[in-house]
Design a protein around this motif. Sequence first.
Motif, mmCIF file in Angstrom:
data_model
loop_
_atom_site.group_PDB
_atom_site.id
_atom_site.type_symbol
_atom_site.label_atom_id
_atom_site.label_comp_id
_atom_site.label_asym_id
_atom_site.label_seq_id
_atom_site.Cartn_x
_atom_site.Cartn_y
_atom_site.Cartn_z
ATOM 1 N N SER A 128 0.824 -1.211 0.000
ATOM 2 C CA SER A 128 0.000 0.000 0.000
ATOM 3 C C SER A 128 0.860 1.263 0.000
ATOM 4 N N PHE A 129 1.946 1.270 0.772
ATOM 5 C CA PHE A 129 2.793 2.460 0.837
ATOM 6 C C PHE A 129 3.581 2.678 -0.456
ATOM 7 N N ASN A 130 3.832 1.619 -1.196
ATOM 8 C CA ASN A 130 4.602 1.755 -2.433
ATOM 9 C C ASN A 130 3.739 1.903 -3.676
ATOM 10 N N LEU A 131 2.444 1.626 -3.574
ATOM 11 C CA LEU A 131 1.567 1.665 -4.752
ATOM 12 C C LEU A 131 0.491 2.742 -4.683
ATOM 13 N N ILE A 132 0.115 3.188 -3.481
ATOM 14 C CA ILE A 132 -0.964 4.164 -3.342
ATOM 15 C C ILE A 132 -0.362 5.557 -3.174
ATOM 16 N N PRO A 133 -0.713 6.489 -4.042
ATOM 17 C CA PRO A 133 -0.065 7.827 -4.043
ATOM 18 C C PRO A 133 -0.149 8.590 -2.730
ATOM 19 N N VAL A 134 -1.226 8.433 -1.978
ATOM 20 C CA VAL A 134 -1.392 9.238 -0.764
ATOM 21 C C VAL A 134 -0.303 8.947 0.270
ATOM 22 N N PHE A 135 0.319 7.782 0.186
ATOM 23 C CA PHE A 135 1.335 7.423 1.175
ATOM 24 C C PHE A 135 2.754 7.817 0.761
ATOM 25 N N GLU A 136 2.935 8.318 -0.450
ATOM 26 C CA GLU A 136 4.272 8.612 -0.967
ATOM 27 C C GLU A 136 5.074 9.574 -0.093
ATOM 28 N N PRO A 137 4.467 10.654 0.453
ATOM 29 C CA PRO A 137 5.264 11.589 1.264
ATOM 30 C C PRO A 137 5.861 10.961 2.536
#
Length: 305
Positions: A128-137
């Motif tokens: 989820s952290f590597n594929l979902i944009p909201v977690f990128e920061p």
Amino acid sequence: MLYGNSIISDLRIRFSIGDMVIKLIYINVFVFLLVNVMKLGFFLFQNSAAYSSILHHVSLPASLATFVKQPWTLLSYMFLHEDFFHLLFNMLWLYWFGGIFTLYLGDKRVLPLYILGGISGAVFYIASFNLIPVFEPSLQNAVLMGASASILAIVFGAVTLNPNHRVFLMFFGEVRIKYIALFTLVVDVISIPRGNAGGYIAHLGGACCGWLFIRGLRHGIDMFSPIQKVADTVTIPFAKKQHYEAVRKERVAYLRSIQYKPSSPEAQVVSEQERVDEILDKISRSGYDSLSEEEKKFLFEYSNK
């Protein structure tokens, strides 16, 4: 099962007969105490940065690049708690639902499900952290710790085995565990935008693992056999195995020593308990699916008394 009059005596008795749920609780509590003693030591010597560094090296990183350098965190994170209430609630869930899971499927599969549930939660978390944009920061600094995903696997494993098993809840009375699991799942999903999103997503991974495990087992697929072999290899040299049959016979002998009259209500209780012990012994040897429909019905009715 033979339980004491309190949770403390129950923990002592179940640990003495080799109950894996209780051993997992002891391990988690020991790691919690170790972490917090270490935290105190670094605080007193004004070196909190070193403590944070050590904690990050045993927590699961969201970053794939960091995880490749710390692969051991795939296992270490699922035994790691820093906050007391995080530990307390997780261990209460493990204690209650682990007991239900053991009732229907025996003790042998608790550790493999705990481990694979934690791994499934880790996969969901990292993906989820590597594929979902909201977690990128927050990707580079995010870490995960705690047994929640592992415990959710056991919760949903128990629910999939018997969704209508009843437990008593204060203020609510008897409640079927399927409703508790459904409520937990809904709360986790709607809580994702409210903070600790990675933790809630890991919960979903553990829940999926528990459900898939029982579904696979019912179709003759035992995905945990490799993990079970490793677990046996690790635990056998360090633990004196106490055979379940010996414990069962000891309990039956105790009940018979009371010498109730055959016609008394107490004698009926003893007779029913002997039948339950025989069924649980069969589950321990061959699994829940080896039971006849009549045995499953008897166990279900007994558990709902």
